[in-house]
Write a protein that holds these residues in place. Structure first.
Motif, PDB file in Angstrom:
ATOM      1  N   VAL A  45       1.653   1.998   0.428  1.00 46.30           N
ATOM      2  CA  VAL A  45       0.747   1.317   1.359  1.00 46.30           C
ATOM      3  C   VAL A  45       1.392   0.047   1.894  1.00 46.30           C
ATOM      4  O   VAL A  45       1.290  -0.260   3.072  1.00 46.30           O
ATOM      5  CB  VAL A  45      -0.600   0.995   0.677  1.00 46.30           C
ATOM      6  CG1 VAL A  45      -1.516   0.236   1.623  1.00 46.30           C
ATOM      7  CG2 VAL A  45      -1.269   2.261   0.181  1.00 46.30           C
ATOM      8  N   GLY A  46       2.056  -0.718   1.034  1.00 48.76           N
ATOM      9  CA  GLY A  46       2.689  -1.948   1.472  1.00 48.76           C
ATOM     10  C   GLY A  46       3.120  -2.782   0.297  1.00 48.76           C
ATOM     11  O   GLY A  46       2.970  -2.396  -0.863  1.00 48.76           O
ATOM     12  N   LYS A  47       3.639  -3.967   0.605  1.00 42.44           N
ATOM     13  CA  LYS A  47       4.123  -4.898  -0.422  1.00 42.44           C
ATOM     14  C   LYS A  47       3.147  -6.050  -0.516  1.00 42.44           C
ATOM     15  O   LYS A  47       2.810  -6.681   0.487  1.00 42.44           O
ATOM     16  CB  LYS A  47       5.513  -5.413  -0.066  1.00 42.44           C
ATOM     17  CG  LYS A  47       6.087  -6.358  -1.110  1.00 42.44           C
ATOM     18  CD  LYS A  47       7.509  -6.734  -0.789  1.00 42.44           C
ATOM     19  CE  LYS A  47       8.367  -5.541  -0.980  1.00 42.44           C
ATOM     20  NZ  LYS A  47       9.362  -5.614  -2.019  1.00 42.44           N
ATOM     21  N   LYS A  48       2.687  -6.332  -1.732  1.00 43.12           N
ATOM     22  CA  LYS A  48       1.813  -7.467  -1.979  1.00 43.12           C
ATOM     23  C   LYS A  48       2.639  -8.581  -2.611  1.00 43.12           C
ATOM     24  O   LYS A  48       3.161  -8.436  -3.714  1.00 43.12           O
ATOM     25  CB  LYS A  48       0.661  -7.069  -2.913  1.00 43.12           C
ATOM     26  CG  LYS A  48      -0.220  -8.235  -3.330  1.00 43.12           C
ATOM     27  CD  LYS A  48      -0.879  -8.892  -2.151  1.00 43.12           C
ATOM     28  CE  LYS A  48      -1.710 -10.081  -2.591  1.00 43.12           C
ATOM     29  NZ  LYS A  48      -1.788 -11.106  -1.591  1.00 43.12           N
ATOM     30  N   PHE A  63     -11.180  -6.657  -5.284  1.00 42.59           N
ATOM     31  CA  PHE A  63     -11.459  -6.528  -3.862  1.00 42.59           C
ATOM     32  C   PHE A  63     -12.045  -5.154  -3.543  1.00 42.59           C
ATOM     33  O   PHE A  63     -13.032  -5.046  -2.812  1.00 42.59           O
ATOM     34  CB  PHE A  63     -10.191  -6.763  -3.038  1.00 42.59           C
ATOM     35  CG  PHE A  63     -10.367  -6.496  -1.574  1.00 42.59           C
ATOM     36  CD1 PHE A  63     -11.015  -7.414  -0.770  1.00 42.59           C
ATOM     37  CD2 PHE A  63      -9.886  -5.327  -1.002  1.00 42.59           C
ATOM     38  CE1 PHE A  63     -11.188  -7.170   0.589  1.00 42.59           C
ATOM     39  CE2 PHE A  63     -10.049  -5.072   0.347  1.00 42.59           C
ATOM     40  CZ  PHE A  63     -10.705  -5.999   1.145  1.00 42.59           C
ATOM     41  N   LEU A  64     -11.449  -4.113  -4.104  1.00 41.74           N
ATOM     42  CA  LEU A  64     -11.965  -2.759  -3.854  1.00 41.74           C
ATOM     43  C   LEU A  64     -13.391  -2.603  -4.374  1.00 41.74           C
ATOM     44  O   LEU A  64     -14.218  -1.965  -3.727  1.00 41.74           O
ATOM     45  CB  LEU A  64     -11.041  -1.715  -4.473  1.00 41.74           C
ATOM     46  CG  LEU A  64      -9.688  -1.542  -3.798  1.00 41.74           C
ATOM     47  CD1 LEU A  64      -8.805  -0.585  -4.604  1.00 41.74           C
ATOM     48  CD2 LEU A  64      -9.841  -1.045  -2.370  1.00 41.74           C
ATOM     49  N   LYS A  90      -9.158   8.728  -0.724  1.00 38.46           N
ATOM     50  CA  LYS A  90      -7.810   8.188  -0.596  1.00 38.46           C
ATOM     51  C   LYS A  90      -7.593   7.419   0.703  1.00 38.46           C
ATOM     52  O   LYS A  90      -7.117   6.273   0.679  1.00 38.46           O
ATOM     53  CB  LYS A  90      -6.795   9.334  -0.697  1.00 38.46           C
ATOM     54  CG  LYS A  90      -5.366   8.929  -0.494  1.00 38.46           C
ATOM     55  CD  LYS A  90      -4.468  10.164  -0.614  1.00 38.46           C
ATOM     56  CE  LYS A  90      -3.115   9.903  -0.051  1.00 38.46           C
ATOM     57  NZ  LYS A  90      -2.256  11.090  -0.140  1.00 38.46           N
ATOM     58  N   GLU A  91      -7.922   7.975   1.830  1.00 37.57           N
ATOM     59  CA  GLU A  91      -7.670   7.311   3.122  1.00 37.57           C
ATOM     60  C   GLU A  91      -8.493   6.042   3.263  1.00 37.57           C
ATOM     61  O   GLU A  91      -8.014   5.043   3.787  1.00 37.57           O
ATOM     62  CB  GLU A  91      -7.924   8.268   4.288  1.00 37.57           C
ATOM     63  CG  GLU A  91      -6.906   9.385   4.391  1.00 37.57           C
ATOM     64  CD  GLU A  91      -5.464   8.886   4.483  1.00 37.57           C
ATOM     65  OE1 GLU A  91      -5.191   7.918   5.228  1.00 37.57           O
ATOM     66  OE2 GLU A  91      -4.605   9.454   3.779  1.00 37.57           O
ATOM     67  N   HIS A  92      -9.730   6.048   2.784  1.00 33.98           N
ATOM     68  CA  HIS A  92     -10.581   4.851   2.875  1.00 33.98           C
ATOM     69  C   HIS A  92     -10.041   3.733   1.986  1.00 33.98           C
ATOM     70  O   HIS A  92     -10.019   2.566   2.385  1.00 33.98           O
ATOM     71  CB  HIS A  92     -12.028   5.189   2.492  1.00 33.98           C
ATOM     72  CG  HIS A  92     -12.671   6.168   3.413  1.00 33.98           C
ATOM     73  ND1 HIS A  92     -12.948   5.877   4.730  1.00 33.98           N
ATOM     74  CD2 HIS A  92     -13.070   7.438   3.212  1.00 33.98           C
ATOM     75  CE1 HIS A  92     -13.497   6.920   5.306  1.00 33.98           C
ATOM     76  NE2 HIS A  92     -13.590   7.901   4.408  1.00 33.98           N
ATOM     77  N   ILE A  93      -9.591   4.097   0.800  1.00 34.32           N
ATOM     78  CA  ILE A  93      -9.032   3.095  -0.106  1.00 34.32           C
ATOM     79  C   ILE A  93      -7.713   2.565   0.453  1.00 34.32           C
ATOM     80  O   ILE A  93      -7.449   1.356   0.395  1.00 34.32           O
ATOM     81  CB  ILE A  93      -8.869   3.662  -1.527  1.00 34.32           C
ATOM     82  CG1 ILE A  93     -10.255   3.837  -2.159  1.00 34.32           C
ATOM     83  CG2 ILE A  93      -7.983   2.772  -2.389  1.00 34.32           C
ATOM     84  CD1 ILE A  93     -10.251   4.410  -3.563  1.00 34.32           C
ATOM     85  N   LYS A  94      -6.891   3.439   1.017  1.00 31.04           N
ATOM     86  CA  LYS A  94      -5.637   2.979   1.623  1.00 31.04           C
ATOM     87  C   LYS A  94      -5.906   1.967   2.732  1.00 31.04           C
ATOM     88  O   LYS A  94      -5.227   0.941   2.821  1.00 31.04           O
ATOM     89  CB  LYS A  94      -4.844   4.168   2.185  1.00 31.04           C
ATOM     90  CG  LYS A  94      -4.091   4.955   1.139  1.00 31.04           C
ATOM     91  CD  LYS A  94      -3.399   6.165   1.708  1.00 31.04           C
ATOM     92  CE  LYS A  94      -2.204   5.798   2.538  1.00 31.04           C
ATOM     93  NZ  LYS A  94      -1.410   6.984   2.943  1.00 31.04           N
ATOM     94  N   VAL A  99      -5.789  -3.775   4.470  1.00 33.71           N
ATOM     95  CA  VAL A  99      -6.476  -4.989   4.920  1.00 33.71           C
ATOM     96  C   VAL A  99      -6.244  -6.111   3.911  1.00 33.71           C
ATOM     97  O   VAL A  99      -5.917  -7.241   4.292  1.00 33.71           O
ATOM     98  CB  VAL A  99      -7.985  -4.722   5.120  1.00 33.71           C
ATOM     99  CG1 VAL A  99      -8.756  -6.019   5.276  1.00 33.71           C
ATOM    100  CG2 VAL A  99      -8.208  -3.806   6.311  1.00 33.71           C
ATOM    101  N   TYR A 100      -6.400  -5.811   2.637  1.00 29.86           N
ATOM    102  CA  TYR A 100      -6.219  -6.826   1.591  1.00 29.86           C
ATOM    103  C   TYR A 100      -4.795  -7.382   1.616  1.00 29.86           C
ATOM    104  O   TYR A 100      -4.597  -8.595   1.567  1.00 29.86           O
ATOM    105  CB  TYR A 100      -6.531  -6.229   0.217  1.00 29.86           C
ATOM    106  CG  TYR A 100      -6.376  -7.226  -0.885  1.00 29.86           C
ATOM    107  CD1 TYR A 100      -7.427  -8.085  -1.216  1.00 29.86           C
ATOM    108  CD2 TYR A 100      -5.194  -7.336  -1.605  1.00 29.86           C
ATOM    109  CE1 TYR A 100      -7.292  -9.024  -2.233  1.00 29.86           C
ATOM    110  CE2 TYR A 100      -5.052  -8.263  -2.623  1.00 29.86           C
ATOM    111  CZ  TYR A 100      -6.100  -9.095  -2.930  1.00 29.86           C
ATOM    112  OH  TYR A 100      -5.961 -10.031  -3.913  1.00 29.86           O
ATOM    113  N   ILE A 101      -3.825  -6.506   1.686  1.00 28.99           N
ATOM    114  CA  ILE A 101      -2.418  -6.939   1.661  1.00 28.99           C
ATOM    115  C   ILE A 101      -2.081  -7.827   2.862  1.00 28.99           C
ATOM    116  O   ILE A 101      -1.411  -8.837   2.724  1.00 28.99           O
ATOM    117  CB  ILE A 101      -1.479  -5.718   1.613  1.00 28.99           C
ATOM    118  CG1 ILE A 101      -1.542  -5.050   0.257  1.00 28.99           C
ATOM    119  CG2 ILE A 101      -0.046  -6.121   1.932  1.00 28.99           C
ATOM    120  CD1 ILE A 101      -0.798  -3.741   0.178  1.00 28.99           C
TER     121      ILE A 101
END
Length: 104
Positions: A45-48, A63-64, A90-94, A99-101
């Motif tokens: 998904v990305g880097k935090k 957050f979730l 899965k897609e909704h959590i991704k 958004v969080y990241i």
């Protein structure tokens, strides 16, 4: 405290002996490399990057939960944080994790 070194005939140089008495405090500070690769069901998904003092990658779970997601688990392996959930969510959590990241 000085340590003397003899460098040849008649020459003595004094060098200050320096050490870190604050090693316990320094270990608690964030460094530039505190970051995690975040995955949902092993999809990147990305880097935090952890910026703030006391910030943890596990904050993503909180957050979730505030976003209404409760049926998931997570694991940390090295610098990888993987969230495991049903394929239906899965897609909704991704999207929520993206958004969080990007916002924090």
């Amino acid at each position: 405290m000085y340590t003397n070194f003899n460098f040849g005939p008649g020459g003595t140089w004094g060098f200050p002996l320096i050490w870190n008495d604050f090693h316990d405090e320094v270990d608690n500070y964030k460094t530039a490399h505190d970051s995690y690769n975040v995955y949902v069901n092993n999809d990147y998904v990305g880097k935090k990057v952890l910026v703030a003092q006391g910030e943890r990658v596990e904050d993503i779970k909180s957050f979730l939960n505030t976003q209404g997601f409760t049926e998931f688990s997570s694991e940390i392996v090295g610098n990888a944080f993987n969230i495991v959930c049903d394929e239906d969510a899965k897609e909704h959590i991704k999207e929520a994790v993206e958004v969080y990241i990007h916002n924090r």
